[in-house]
Design an enzyme around this catalytic site. Structure first.
Site, PDB file in Angstrom:
ATOM      1  N   SER A   1       0.836  -1.195   0.000  1.00 27.39           N
ATOM      2  CA  SER A   1       0.000   0.000   0.000  1.00 27.39           C
ATOM      3  C   SER A   1       0.878   1.254   0.000  1.00 27.39           C
ATOM      4  CB  SER A   1      -0.955  -0.035   1.205  1.00 27.39           C
ATOM      5  OG  SER A   1      -1.925   0.978   1.150  1.00 27.39           O
TER       6      SER A   1
ATOM      7  N   ASP B   1      -8.866  -6.223  -4.883  1.00 30.22           N
ATOM      8  CA  ASP B   1      -8.445  -4.923  -4.335  1.00 30.22           C
ATOM      9  C   ASP B   1      -8.923  -3.826  -5.280  1.00 30.22           C
ATOM     10  OD1 ASP B   1      -7.197  -2.684  -3.322  1.00 30.22           O
ATOM     11  OD2 ASP B   1      -5.170  -3.517  -3.364  1.00 30.22           O
TER      12      ASP B   1
ATOM     13  N   HIS C   1      -8.254  -4.855  -0.350  1.00 32.78           N
ATOM     14  CA  HIS C   1      -6.938  -4.241  -0.165  1.00 32.78           C
ATOM     15  C   HIS C   1      -6.196  -4.836   1.023  1.00 32.78           C
ATOM     16  CE1 HIS C   1      -3.848  -1.275  -0.679  1.00 32.78           C
ATOM     17  NE2 HIS C   1      -4.036  -0.744   0.500  1.00 32.78           N
TER      18      HIS C   1
END
Length: 390
Positions: A155, A322, A355
């Site tokens: 991320s 995601d 995610h």
């Protein structure tokens, strides 16, 4: 593996502090006269300092990435880092620091501003990924590491890895970029703005000077975290986990919590704002750093040119569900690297976890990840063998 078993197999970790007296000029133009970075290390640095791995954390992460801390809390990636694990601390020396602007010990909004004698609060400079990379480079020098064997991040952490590869190409051998993007989409920026507005509109926010007022914008923080969780999970995962299940088994015809998913979100928001005690100004800073990340902007918005000088070998991983940082965003990174004839491996992992998948167990993900880390070990062993006098 149960959490109890994980704790038995994990070492107690103790944070360390690097005090940097050299001023840091940030991209915003503000200058930090000095700063402290809190960090943890795992494993042992080998004789030629060639086995070091830097972990870059995501928005709400910190330096405690593995092992068990003094409070018995496991690191946020303890399932992947430790003896015999994917990132094997029997073989690697692993480092993770709390980013500047954080609220877990590194200099940030909750620390004292030497110019005023009061906490920085909203006066702490806006940070960018480049600022974080520059401060992490000071940690590299302090630890006596000439070159990282690899940088690893998911991320927002993956964005920092990309920035490292661009700004310090000769200081990392491998770059592992997981569930990341070369820049945020307009939708993602919009989500961050709604989260910030939730915090800043809380009556207890006091224009960011809530510590001086003895308050905490808990409601705003909780709402921001609830919104975040909506974007971290996939629709399929939320449907599987909660569906339309009612807490009481029937409709109550009021505005209290009725659906299990409502209860879950409120619990996560409350925990973040109270038990985890995350600082509101830090949350604002972290989301702004995400919004600002766009290394291609300096190269006429050409990501291929932005990555032209990167010499690291790359592993890029994305997850099918995601939707916040979709596989298509990873494809952009891979294409830019291939345009430069870079050594890049790519894996798109099937997962229903959205995610958050980069933090969770997944046999395919673990297999790809571990195989790549084993490749790094093989290269290290080969380099050491070739370096020995015949």
């Amino acid at each position: 593996m149960s959490s109890a078993t994980q704790q038995e197999n994990s070492a107690i970790t103790t944070p360390q502090i690097l005090k940097v007296d050299t001023p840091l000029e940030t991209e915003s133009g503000a200058v930090l006269p000095g700063y402290e970075l809190v960090y943890e290390t795992y494993g042992e640095l080998n004789e030629d300092a060639s086995n070091a791995i830097l972990i870059c954390h995501a928005l709400s992460g910190d330096h405690h990435v593995a092992g068990i801390d003094a409070d018995g809390k496991p690191g946020w990636w303890d399932g992947y880092i430790g003896p015999g694990k994917t990132i094997d601390t029997n073989r690697f020396f692993v480092v993770c620091s709390n980013n500047l602007g954080g609220c877990r010990g590194s200099t940030g909004p909750t620390t004292i501003n030497p110019n005023t004698g009061k906490v920085y609060g909203p006066d702490f400079p806006i940070m960018t990924c480049r600022d974080w990379v520059n401060s992490q480079n000071e940690l590299r020098k302090h630890l006596g590491i000439e070159k990282w064997a690899a940088l690893v991040g998911g991320s927002m952490g993956g964005m920092q890895v990309l920035q490292w590869a661009i700004d310090y190409p000769d200081k990392l051998e491998h770059a592992v970029v997981i569930a990341a993007a070369p820049k945020l989409s307009a939708q993602n920026i919009a989500f961050n703005e709604v989260a910030r507005q939730a915090i800043m509109s809380d009556p207890d926010f006091h224009d960011g000077r809530f510590i001086e007022h003895g308050t905490t914008p808990k409601r705003g923080l909780a709402l921001a975290r609830m919104l975040g969780h909506l974007t971290y999970l996939s629709d399929d995962m939320m449907g599987t986990k909660f569906g339309r299940e009612l807490r009481e088994g029937k409709l109550q015809y009021n505005f209290d919590v009725e659906f299990q998913v409502e209860s879950y979100l409120r619990y996560q928001g409350e925990k973040f704002a109270t038990k985890q005690n995350f600082d509101a100004n830090t949350y604002l800073l972290m989301t702004k750093a995400l919004d600002y990340f766009d290394p291609a902007a300096e190269y006429d918005h050409d990501l291929t040119r932005a990555l032209a000088n990167a010499t690291a070998k790359f592993l890029v991983i994305s997850f099918t569900s995601d939707w916040r940082f979709s596989p298509e965003r990873s494809h952009e990174i891979v294409k830019a690297l291939l345009d430069n004839d870079a050594d890049v491996s790519y894996a798109e992992i099937t997962s229903e976890h959205g995610h958050d998948a980069f933090l969770l167990p997944n046999p395919h993900y673990e297999g790809v990840f571990k195989s790549y880390m084993n490749r790094i070990l093989t290269e290290l062993e080969s380099a050491q063998t070739n370096a020995k006098p015949s």
